[in-house]
Write a protein that holds these residues in place. Structure first.
Motif, PDB file in Angstrom:
ATOM      1  N   SER A 115      -5.407   1.577  -7.596  1.00 10.99           N
ATOM      2  CA  SER A 115      -4.362   0.951  -8.410  1.00 10.99           C
ATOM      3  C   SER A 115      -4.819  -0.408  -8.929  1.00 10.99           C
ATOM      4  O   SER A 115      -4.654  -0.730 -10.103  1.00 10.99           O
ATOM      5  CB  SER A 115      -3.085   0.738  -7.585  1.00 10.99           C
ATOM      6  OG  SER A 115      -2.578   1.972  -7.186  1.00 10.99           O
ATOM      7  N   LEU A 131       1.944   4.557  -2.705  1.00 14.84           N
ATOM      8  CA  LEU A 131       1.918   5.990  -2.415  1.00 14.84           C
ATOM      9  C   LEU A 131       3.263   6.649  -2.702  1.00 14.84           C
ATOM     10  O   LEU A 131       3.330   7.748  -3.247  1.00 14.84           O
ATOM     11  CB  LEU A 131       1.555   6.229  -0.943  1.00 14.84           C
ATOM     12  CG  LEU A 131       0.077   6.437  -0.611  1.00 14.84           C
ATOM     13  CD1 LEU A 131      -0.630   5.104  -0.613  1.00 14.84           C
ATOM     14  CD2 LEU A 131      -0.070   7.112   0.732  1.00 14.84           C
ATOM     15  N   ILE A 166      -5.812   2.720   1.794  1.00 12.32           N
ATOM     16  CA  ILE A 166      -6.489   1.527   1.297  1.00 12.32           C
ATOM     17  C   ILE A 166      -7.242   1.860   0.009  1.00 12.32           C
ATOM     18  O   ILE A 166      -7.212   1.113  -0.972  1.00 12.32           O
ATOM     19  CB  ILE A 166      -7.455   0.967   2.360  1.00 12.32           C
ATOM     20  CG1 ILE A 166      -6.663   0.518   3.589  1.00 12.32           C
ATOM     21  CG2 ILE A 166      -8.271  -0.187   1.801  1.00 12.32           C
ATOM     22  CD1 ILE A 166      -7.516   0.008   4.724  1.00 12.32           C
ATOM     23  N   LEU A 179      -6.475   4.100  -2.122  1.00 17.35           N
ATOM     24  CA  LEU A 179      -5.537   4.251  -3.232  1.00 17.35           C
ATOM     25  C   LEU A 179      -5.062   2.898  -3.753  1.00 17.35           C
ATOM     26  O   LEU A 179      -4.835   2.724  -4.949  1.00 17.35           O
ATOM     27  CB  LEU A 179      -4.342   5.110  -2.814  1.00 17.35           C
ATOM     28  CG  LEU A 179      -4.708   6.575  -2.521  1.00 17.35           C
ATOM     29  CD1 LEU A 179      -3.479   7.348  -2.084  1.00 17.35           C
ATOM     30  CD2 LEU A 179      -5.334   7.230  -3.747  1.00 17.35           C
ATOM     31  N   LEU A 180      -4.955   1.920  -2.856  1.00 18.25           N
ATOM     32  CA  LEU A 180      -4.598   0.576  -3.308  1.00 18.25           C
ATOM     33  C   LEU A 180      -5.705   0.041  -4.217  1.00 18.25           C
ATOM     34  O   LEU A 180      -5.437  -0.557  -5.266  1.00 18.25           O
ATOM     35  CB  LEU A 180      -4.409  -0.361  -2.112  1.00 18.25           C
ATOM     36  CG  LEU A 180      -4.131  -1.826  -2.484  1.00 18.25           C
ATOM     37  CD1 LEU A 180      -2.724  -1.961  -3.040  1.00 18.25           C
ATOM     38  CD2 LEU A 180      -4.327  -2.753  -1.309  1.00 18.25           C
ATOM     39  N   TRP A 187       1.093   3.453  10.390  1.00 15.42           N
ATOM     40  CA  TRP A 187      -0.225   3.249   9.784  1.00 15.42           C
ATOM     41  C   TRP A 187      -0.776   1.870  10.117  1.00 15.42           C
ATOM     42  O   TRP A 187      -1.928   1.718  10.473  1.00 15.42           O
ATOM     43  CB  TRP A 187      -0.106   3.407   8.253  1.00 15.42           C
ATOM     44  CG  TRP A 187      -1.405   3.220   7.556  1.00 15.42           C
ATOM     45  CD1 TRP A 187      -2.403   4.143   7.420  1.00 15.42           C
ATOM     46  CD2 TRP A 187      -1.881   2.038   6.903  1.00 15.42           C
ATOM     47  NE1 TRP A 187      -3.448   3.614   6.736  1.00 15.42           N
ATOM     48  CE2 TRP A 187      -3.161   2.310   6.403  1.00 15.42           C
ATOM     49  CE3 TRP A 187      -1.335   0.756   6.700  1.00 15.42           C
ATOM     50  CZ2 TRP A 187      -3.908   1.369   5.715  1.00 15.42           C
ATOM     51  CZ3 TRP A 187      -2.085  -0.182   6.004  1.00 15.42           C
ATOM     52  CH2 TRP A 187      -3.357   0.134   5.514  1.00 15.42           C
ATOM     53  N   PHE A 212       1.312   7.855  -5.796  1.00 17.04           N
ATOM     54  CA  PHE A 212       0.266   8.860  -5.620  1.00 17.04           C
ATOM     55  C   PHE A 212       0.806  10.156  -5.026  1.00 17.04           C
ATOM     56  O   PHE A 212       0.305  11.227  -5.343  1.00 17.04           O
ATOM     57  CB  PHE A 212      -0.840   8.298  -4.733  1.00 17.04           C
ATOM     58  CG  PHE A 212      -1.688   7.294  -5.448  1.00 17.04           C
ATOM     59  CD1 PHE A 212      -2.653   7.709  -6.356  1.00 17.04           C
ATOM     60  CD2 PHE A 212      -1.509   5.938  -5.244  1.00 17.04           C
ATOM     61  CE1 PHE A 212      -3.433   6.781  -7.031  1.00 17.04           C
ATOM     62  CE2 PHE A 212      -2.289   5.017  -5.914  1.00 17.04           C
ATOM     63  CZ  PHE A 212      -3.257   5.434  -6.819  1.00 17.04           C
ATOM     64  N   ILE A 225       0.831  -1.206   0.000  1.00 19.09           N
ATOM     65  CA  ILE A 225       0.000   0.000   0.000  1.00 19.09           C
ATOM     66  C   ILE A 225       0.864   1.254   0.000  1.00 19.09           C
ATOM     67  O   ILE A 225       0.657   2.178  -0.784  1.00 19.09           O
ATOM     68  CB  ILE A 225      -0.948  -0.012   1.219  1.00 19.09           C
ATOM     69  CG1 ILE A 225      -2.039  -1.060   1.029  1.00 19.09           C
ATOM     70  CG2 ILE A 225      -1.552   1.373   1.436  1.00 19.09           C
ATOM     71  CD1 ILE A 225      -2.920  -1.265   2.244  1.00 19.09           C
TER      72      ILE A 225
END
Lengths: 282, 336, 290
Positions: free
Chosen positions: C53, A116, C47, C49-50, A158, A122, A112
């Motif tokens: 993707s 990012l 999460i 963003l996962l 996280w 991202f 994850i």
């Protein structure tokens, strides 16, 4: 069957299982770490790993990670647990969301955060959209060891704050609210109540939480593999490399012993520092 | 014929002797109450009768059958628990039917028995509910119905009313009395509430530190307490015990103490022959009578007097015990 | 969170003080809500963003800059599923997790029942061993077991792996079931005994139905422990890799699609898991270890 035999019959399977798959391998780790492949005591395996150029960095990285991550998580978890205890509406929903990472493996968490922080990730995209950067930047490479470290810290915070949260929320739940009311009547404000009532009474839970979390921090492995690769050696990763890539069970066992000893030392440390006499517990 | 014979039952947990050789003969269809403060062993004795605990030594017989070594399921007893123990995952119907199903009784008979006992306990409208949908009083009724449905030889009840509020308790008490009288089941009932014991029991066994001090009908227990302990436990306020009072001219040999109930005094405002003066310390007006705490020759004395008598705190009152109500106790605290 | 003003000792609070008090309260309230919201976003957004993707086409996954809105394209997921070794690894993960579940619940439930219902000599010692297992990095024990498994022919088998995973999950299973059974009043069992049940009948007629949701939760927990475990899986399996072992060992070799799709598959049970166990979250860590 006599009544007295019942409990023993009931626990027997798990006792045998734990003897075979916990106690025995536990002793075996030490045996492997201290014996030669042809038999006989030796410290050769330890010499192998101590003289390996990755040993000191992996030890340093592991300890540093634990040192940064665990206190940060502890503060965050205390804050979150206090917020949960003050919530009325939506408490269960918020708790559910906050504990989601509990079920997420460090591998998935690594993936994850890779999404990012990757060069194509991202965060770079966001920075581009708002016009801070013009092209993709590579953060997670060997030139930026601190960026890798920071990335792992974020991913760990996280992922693994949830377990502390659960332990502390249930610990706070055990404190009768009369204590707060009494403190309030005697003039303690919220800050004083936190330091004089909540935290002292929470000590057993803090102890459990810290022990568990610190040990897990020493086991950090997959997150680091994904975000740092070989640029960020840690103890567990080295143990894995020696076992799997170099096929040296003795050296891997020596790493295991190092991790076990560290775990033991920290457990004892917490047990001592956060000791609560039985009479002084709730 | 279901008598219960309890012979020399002993039980200890670790170092604590909970039961020190208890013997008790309970008659067929009798309602026996085990009465005593918490920790006196009454619940342990009940659980031994049920088979939930095993005695260290001694014999339990139900009827002619020696059940000492039998598990609970083979004793044909039924029990009502303090917290009712109504199975939360079963409907009221299935709860009441539970014991019958275990006995592999036919469905017709089960239906008949369940409906009959439900009616008896006035819960026939609740049969399809779950325990979570019931009030405490209703659960209590289910628990009693479940026990009666199996038509046990012996019904055991462990403080069944203590979790109900005061008003409900009174109501359930009188209802229980009727139901159990009708069912003619030999019953052993544990309580620490003397009023409950007095009102329900055919015979009360007063227990004290693992022994039975007295086993008799309520009147007898009240009038002639076998020991100082029983006199002090039963009655509110309890019996007075006076050491060598001036009234001891009638005392038998070996008498150590005079036991006299607070309401058993002749009272006078003026000095008379045979009367002794007491100093009044506190007065509690209770409507039907006044309850005085006073002092006689340095000993505390509780007296109940008519509510019209004009007494004053600090004043003097003259007393004489009714001769026929005086009881004498020896050094060991036993009645003479 | 409540904040007290320092003027509480005055006998008659002036309107000024009262207004001050309410406005401080408002500020705190606003701060409270916004930080709770921030923390919710902090957990959920990565999460999300996962998912973005994993549900994008291969071009987007490997391209830049990225959009924050999912395309709902199944190319990445399909690619992942067809990637060599993935399906087998997925199956292996499920099998190992199922074994782990069966072993740890099968062995743990009786022990939990014993802890909850009996007082026996050695009870505290047993509890200590159970708690002690949590004070050790258990996956490390895969290292000696790898050697032992070769000797007994369990090397590179899912059963061997699930034995290690079960040693991780068993202590939790014991503690969870113990607290579960403690929560079921013993009188319910006693009532069943008096009404004609033997111990076993009372257990499965009365205790089992009441404990079932909790048992399910702890089974799911055991499943997730195995599903998520990386180190032992990577050490103990070679040809029979689980999904985690597969992903970790092909990290540098596999394309980004495989990572993100694999990541999504990995976290799906987590979401389900927390939903199932949310009621038992607190007994899960045996927190009553005081």
């Amino acid at each position: 069957m006599s009544k007295k035999a019942y409990p023993y019959v009931l626990i027997m399977p798990s006792v045998l299982f734990l003897l075979a798959f916990f106690v025995y391998p536990f002793l075996q780790v030490f045996a492997q770490a201290f014996t030669h492949s042809e038999g006989g005591l030796t410290i050769a395996h330890f010499e192998t790993i101590f003289y390996d150029f990755n040993f000191l960095p992996s030890l340093k990285n592991t300890l540093l990670l634990a040192l940064v991550v665990v206190p940060a998580q502890l503060c965050l978890a205390i804050g979150m647990a206090l917020m949960i205890s003050k919530m009325e509406k939506g408490r269960d929903t918020v708790l559910y969301v906050w504990t989601i990472p509990l079920g997420i493996s460090d591998l998935a968490a690594g993936i994850i955060w890779l999404g990012l922080l990757d060069q194509n990730g991202f965060i770079n995209s966001f920075l581009f959209h708002v016009g801070i950067i013009d092209e993709a930047q590579s953060w997670l490479n060997y030139q930026n060891p601190w960026a890798i470290f920071a990335a792992i810290v974020f991913a760990e915070i996280w992922r693994a704050t949830a377990i502390l949260l659960v332990i502390l929320v249930s610990g706070i739940g055990l404190i009768p609210k009369e204590y707060y009311e009494a403190a309030e009547i005697f003039g303690a404000n919220a800050w004083v109540r936190l330091w004089k009532v909540t935290l002292p009474l929470l000590r057993p839970s803090l102890q459990t939480a810290l022990i568990l979390r610190t040990l897990l921090a020493f086991e950090v492995f997959a997150v680091v593999m994904i975000l740092g690769g070989s640029n960020m050696p840690v103890l567990m990763g080295e143990a894995y490399n020696w076992a799997f890539s170099y096929r040296d069970a003795g050296a891997a066992a020596a790493y295991a012993v190092v991790i076990l000893v560290l775990s033991l030392l920290f457990t004892l440390f917490y047990l001592r520092v956060l000791r609560v006499p039985k009479e002084a517990q709730i | 014929m279901t008598t219960i014979t309890i012979e020399n039952i002993k039980k200890s947990f670790g170092d604590a002797d909970i039961l020190k050789s208890v013997t008790l003969d309970i008659k067929d269809q009798e309602f026996t109450v085990l009465l005593g403060p918490s920790g006196c062993g009454k619940s342990t004795l009940l659980r031994i009768i049920a088979g939930l605990e095993t005695q260290d030594s001694g014999v339990i017989k139900i009827g002619e059958r020696d059940v000492s070594a039998l598990p609970p399921r083979d004793r044909n007893v039924a029990m009502v628990f303090q917290n009712y123990a109504v199975f939360p995952h079963l409907t009221v119907f299935e709860n009441i039917a539970f014991g019958l199903r275990m006995k592999k009784v036919s469905d017709d008979k089960i239906k008949h028995n369940v409906e009959r006992t439900a009616e008896l306990m006035h819960i026939e409208h609740l049969l399809s509910r779950y325990s979570g949908q019931l009030s405490g009083g209703q659960r209590q009724r289910v628990a009693v119905a479940r026990a009666l449905a199996v038509e046990p030889d012996v019904l055991l009840m462990d403080e069944p009313l203590s979790n109900l509020d005061a008003l409900l308790r009174l109501q359930m008490r009188s209802e229980l009395k009727n139901v159990l009288e009708e069912s003619k089941t030999t019953t052993v009932y544990v309580t620490h509430d003397q009023v409950e014991a007095m009102s329900l029991a055919d015979r009360i066994a007063v227990m004290n530190e693992g022994r039975i001090d007295q086993y008799d009908n309520p009147d007898e227990i009240y009038r002639n307490p076998a020991t100082e302990y029983v006199g002090g436990f039963i009655g509110n306020p309890p019996m007075n015990f006076l050491t060598s009072p001036h009234w001891s001219n009638s005392a038998p040999d070996g008498a150590q103490k005079l036991g006299i109930r607070p309401e058993d005094f002749l009272v006078s405002m003026e000095d008379q022959v045979g009367y002794l003066p007491v100093q009044i310390q506190t007065i509690e007006k209770l409507g039907s009578h006044q309850q005085l705490t006073s002092e006689l020759e340095g000993q505390g004395l509780r007296i109940n007097i008519a509510s019209e008598l004009p007494v004053q705190q600090g004043g003097i009152l003259f007393l004489q015990p009714k001769p026929e109500k005086m009881r004498w106790y020896d050094v060991r605290g036993e009645i003479i | 969170m409540k904040m007290d003003t320092n003027n509480q000792r005055e006998s008659e609070p002036t309107p000024d003080v009262v207004a001050n008090y309410t406005s401080t309260k408002k500020v705190w309230r606003w701060l409270f809500i916004s930080s709770a919201a921030f923390l919710i976003a902090w957990v959920l957004f990565p999460i999300y963003l996962l998912v973005v993707s994993a549900l994008s086409s291969a071009d987007v996954v490997n391209g830049w800059p990225k959009s924050f809105i999912p395309e709902f394209d199944l190319e990445t997921m399909t690619f992942f599923m067809n990637y060599y070794g993935v399906l087998a690894a997925l199956k292996n993960s499920l099998v190992a997790a199922a074994f782990t579940m069966i072993i740890s619940i099968g062995l743990g439930t009786p022990a939990g029942y014993a802890l909850a219902r009996f007082d026996f000599w050695g009870k505290e010692a047993f509890r200590m061993i159970i708690l002690l297992t949590r004070a050790f990095p258990m996956p490390l024990l895969a290292l000696p077991l790898a050697v032992i498994f070769i000797q007994v022919g369990l090397d590179d088998t899912l059963f061997g792996l699930s034995l290690v995973h079960a040693s991780l999950a068993l202590p939790f299973a014991v503690l969870i079931t113990a607290s579960l059974f403690l929560g079921i009043p013993v009188e319910l069992e006693e009532a069943a005994w008096v009404l004609g049940c033997n111990r076993w009948q009372a257990f499965y007629k009365v205790v089992m139905p009441l404990a079932l949701p909790g048992l399910t939760a702890s089974a799911v927990f055991a499943f997730v422990i195995s599903w998520n475990e990386v180190f032992a899986a990577a050490v103990l399996t070679i040809n029979n890799q689980t999904l985690t072992a597969f992903l970790v060992q092909s990290l540098s070799a596999s394309p980004a699609e495989v990572k993100f799709a694999g990541g999504l598959i990995l976290i799906l049970p987590a979401l389900l898991f927390l939903y199932v166990v949310r009621k038992y979250l607190f007994s899960m860590w045996g927190i009553s270890n005081r």
